[in-house]
Design a protein around this motif. Structure first.
Motif, PDB file in Angstrom:
ATOM      1  N   MET A 261     -40.714  28.439  41.274  1.00 25.94           N
ATOM      2  CA  MET A 261     -40.008  29.560  41.894  1.00 25.94           C
ATOM      3  C   MET A 261     -38.907  30.068  40.954  1.00 25.94           C
ATOM      4  SD  MET A 261     -38.243  29.620  45.642  1.00 25.94           S
ATOM      5  CE  MET A 261     -36.629  29.099  45.143  1.00 25.94           C
ATOM      6  N   ALA A 262     -38.876  31.379  40.748  1.00 23.18           N
ATOM      7  CA  ALA A 262     -37.858  31.922  39.839  1.00 23.18           C
ATOM      8  C   ALA A 262     -36.473  31.824  40.501  1.00 23.18           C
ATOM      9  CB  ALA A 262     -38.178  33.368  39.542  1.00 23.18           C
ATOM     10  N   VAL A 263     -35.469  31.467  39.711  1.00 18.73           N
ATOM     11  CA  VAL A 263     -34.103  31.390  40.235  1.00 18.73           C
ATOM     12  C   VAL A 263     -33.449  32.747  40.035  1.00 18.73           C
ATOM     13  CG1 VAL A 263     -31.865  30.247  40.015  1.00 18.73           C
ATOM     14  CG2 VAL A 263     -33.967  28.950  39.599  1.00 18.73           C
ATOM     15  N   LYS A 264     -32.857  33.276  41.101  1.00 17.70           N
ATOM     16  CA  LYS A 264     -32.252  34.604  41.013  1.00 17.70           C
ATOM     17  C   LYS A 264     -30.926  34.521  40.254  1.00 17.70           C
ATOM     18  CE  LYS A 264     -31.691  38.584  43.890  1.00 17.70           C
ATOM     19  NZ  LYS A 264     -30.555  38.838  44.713  1.00 17.70           N
ATOM     20  N   THR A 265     -30.756  35.427  39.281  1.00 12.81           N
ATOM     21  CA  THR A 265     -29.499  35.450  38.528  1.00 12.81           C
ATOM     22  C   THR A 265     -28.414  36.041  39.415  1.00 12.81           C
ATOM     23  OG1 THR A 265     -30.825  35.912  36.607  1.00 12.81           O
ATOM     24  CG2 THR A 265     -28.469  36.287  36.381  1.00 12.81           C
ATOM     25  N   THR A 266     -27.323  35.340  39.562  1.00 14.88           N
ATOM     26  CA  THR A 266     -26.268  35.875  40.428  1.00 14.88           C
ATOM     27  C   THR A 266     -25.068  36.389  39.643  1.00 14.88           C
ATOM     28  OG1 THR A 266     -25.439  33.633  40.670  1.00 14.88           O
ATOM     29  CG2 THR A 266     -26.843  34.461  42.437  1.00 14.88           C
ATOM     30  N   HIS A 267     -24.937  35.918  38.405  1.00 15.25           N
ATOM     31  CA  HIS A 267     -23.816  36.364  37.576  1.00 15.25           C
ATOM     32  C   HIS A 267     -24.316  36.812  36.214  1.00 15.25           C
ATOM     33  CE1 HIS A 267     -21.498  33.369  40.189  1.00 15.25           C
ATOM     34  NE2 HIS A 267     -21.216  34.587  40.590  1.00 15.25           N
ATOM     35  N   ALA A 268     -23.634  37.755  35.622  1.00 16.55           N
ATOM     36  CA  ALA A 268     -23.960  38.175  34.256  1.00 16.55           C
ATOM     37  C   ALA A 268     -22.679  38.679  33.596  1.00 16.55           C
ATOM     38  CB  ALA A 268     -25.028  39.268  34.274  1.00 16.55           C
ATOM     39  N   VAL A 269     -22.743  38.759  32.281  1.00 17.67           N
ATOM     40  CA  VAL A 269     -21.576  39.234  31.520  1.00 17.67           C
ATOM     41  C   VAL A 269     -21.840  40.673  31.080  1.00 17.67           C
ATOM     42  CG1 VAL A 269     -20.102  38.788  29.516  1.00 17.67           C
ATOM     43  CG2 VAL A 269     -21.250  36.882  30.660  1.00 17.67           C
ATOM     44  N   GLY A 270     -20.829  41.512  31.187  1.00 16.90           N
ATOM     45  CA  GLY A 270     -20.944  42.889  30.702  1.00 16.90           C
ATOM     46  C   GLY A 270     -19.900  43.158  29.644  1.00 16.90           C
ATOM     47  N   VAL A 271     -20.321  43.811  28.558  1.00 21.14           N
ATOM     48  CA  VAL A 271     -19.374  44.243  27.516  1.00 21.14           C
ATOM     49  C   VAL A 271     -19.593  45.735  27.309  1.00 21.14           C
ATOM     50  CG1 VAL A 271     -18.720  44.052  25.087  1.00 21.14           C
ATOM     51  CG2 VAL A 271     -19.279  41.984  26.380  1.00 21.14           C
ATOM     52  N   ASP A 272     -18.509  46.488  27.373  1.00 22.88           N
ATOM     53  CA  ASP A 272     -18.576  47.944  27.279  1.00 22.88           C
ATOM     54  C   ASP A 272     -17.827  48.380  26.016  1.00 22.88           C
ATOM     55  OD1 ASP A 272     -18.710  50.631  27.763  1.00 22.88           O
ATOM     56  OD2 ASP A 272     -17.282  50.630  29.438  1.00 22.88           O
ATOM     57  N   ILE A 273     -18.585  48.803  25.014  1.00 22.67           N
ATOM     58  CA  ILE A 273     -17.979  49.221  23.741  1.00 22.67           C
ATOM     59  C   ILE A 273     -17.674  50.719  23.832  1.00 22.67           C
ATOM     60  CG2 ILE A 273     -18.376  49.453  21.257  1.00 22.67           C
ATOM     61  CD1 ILE A 273     -20.380  47.057  21.556  1.00 22.67           C
ATOM     62  N   GLY A 274     -16.418  51.076  23.656  1.00 23.54           N
ATOM     63  CA  GLY A 274     -16.040  52.492  23.723  1.00 23.54           C
ATOM     64  C   GLY A 274     -15.421  52.938  22.411  1.00 23.54           C
ATOM     65  N   GLY A 275     -15.111  54.221  22.309  1.00 21.57           N
ATOM     66  CA  GLY A 275     -14.500  54.756  21.104  1.00 21.57           C
ATOM     67  C   GLY A 275     -13.092  54.213  20.896  1.00 21.57           C
ATOM     68  N   THR A 276     -12.430  53.789  21.970  1.00 21.69           N
ATOM     69  CA  THR A 276     -11.041  53.331  21.885  1.00 21.69           C
ATOM     70  C   THR A 276     -10.891  51.843  22.162  1.00 21.69           C
ATOM     71  OG1 THR A 276     -10.633  55.463  22.948  1.00 21.69           O
ATOM     72  CG2 THR A 276      -8.719  54.092  22.549  1.00 21.69           C
TER      73      THR A 276
END
Ligand code: BGC
Length: 253
Positions: free
Chosen positions: A1-16
């Motif tokens: 049975m696949a385990v549902k991912t509940t957390h993830a990391v986000g990185v947002d690269i901007g101009g500043t």
């Protein structure tokens, strides 16, 4: 049975700035501090990679335990960056996804910054459940746009680069938040430029909802009431975190 991912990391690269956080994918909320470092001057690939590493180290997520989504301010097709509006020209035609994966020693999910902000607002925010055409515009260093129809993202819309015929320049050069700062505009004067931009988008796309993202969305009360549009226009619920949350959400899929 696949385990549902509940957390993830986000990185947002901007101009500043480069921002990151750990996201609860059920709620679409940050469950860590929001870490921010300045985008290195010139925004060259190796310097941006070093800054992303710094964000991940500060978050304590250098291991491969959670999916990682990285958002970037350029056209992204099959992992390659095809444009470079507010970053180094070295990114044009660059295998950016592979470069980050090798540099970070792990898989990532790589996407345009405005597109991921749109995904965050459709899944967890101002456009949740909205049918028809939603146009999210991020008003920051440039203007990023996400086009979402009946919940489906149409990626890489790049409507910040619509031409302003009078100036023979991109719309974002005249209308982004950076233009307001550069030209020291009052809210009222800036709103006149926004009026031109959103009218143009209305004419071209007949959207059902505009969502305003980017850091300046927290001041929406100052300029949204000055706009006279047919289309409802609302600030992003996740404001300047929409990029982090959307990048993480796509990585978790
Ligand atoms: C870029 C877009 C990006 C936007 C916001 C524009 O200049 O072309 O890809 O989404 O800036 O960062």
């Amino acid at each position: 049975m696949a385990v549902k991912t509940t957390h993830a990391v986000g990185v947002d690269i901007g101009g500043t700035g480069i921002k990151g956080g750990i996201v609860d994918l059920e709620q679409g909320t940050l469950i860590s501090d929001r870490i921010k470092v300045d985008t290195p001057a010139g925004a060259r690939p190796k310097d941006v990679l070093a800054a992303v590493k710094q964000v991940l180290e500060t978050l304590g997520v250098t291991e491969d335990k959670m999916p990682l989504g990285v958002a970037f301010p350029a056209i992204i097709k099959n992992g390659r960056t095809l444009s470079a509006a507010n970053v180094s020209n070295e990114w044009v035609g660059f295998e950016a996804e592979k470069f980050f994966e090798v540099g970070l020693g792990r898989d990532i999910h790589f996407a345009n910054d405005a597109d991921v902000a749109g995904v965050a607002e459709v899944r967890y925010g101002a456009a949740k459940g909205k049918q028809g055409l939603v146009l999210l515009t991020t008003l920051g260093t440039g203007i990023g746009t996400a086009m979402i129809h009946n919940g489906m993202l149409i990626p890489n819309s790049e409507l910040g680069h619509l031409q302003r015929a009078r100036h023979k320049k991109d719309a974002e050069a005249w209308t982004a938040y950076s233009a307001m700062e550069r030209d020291k505009l009052t809210w009222k004067k800036w709103a006149k430029r926004l009026q031109w931009y959103y009218n143009y988008l209305e004419f071209l796309f007949s959207p059902d909802l505009f969502v305003i993202g980017g850091g300046v969305s927290k001041h929406a009360d100052e300029f949204v009431p000055l706009l006279d549009l047919q289309t409802p226009i609302v600030p992003a619920v996740h404001r300047n975190n929409a990029g982090i949350i959307g990048a993480a959400a796509l990585a978790g899929d």
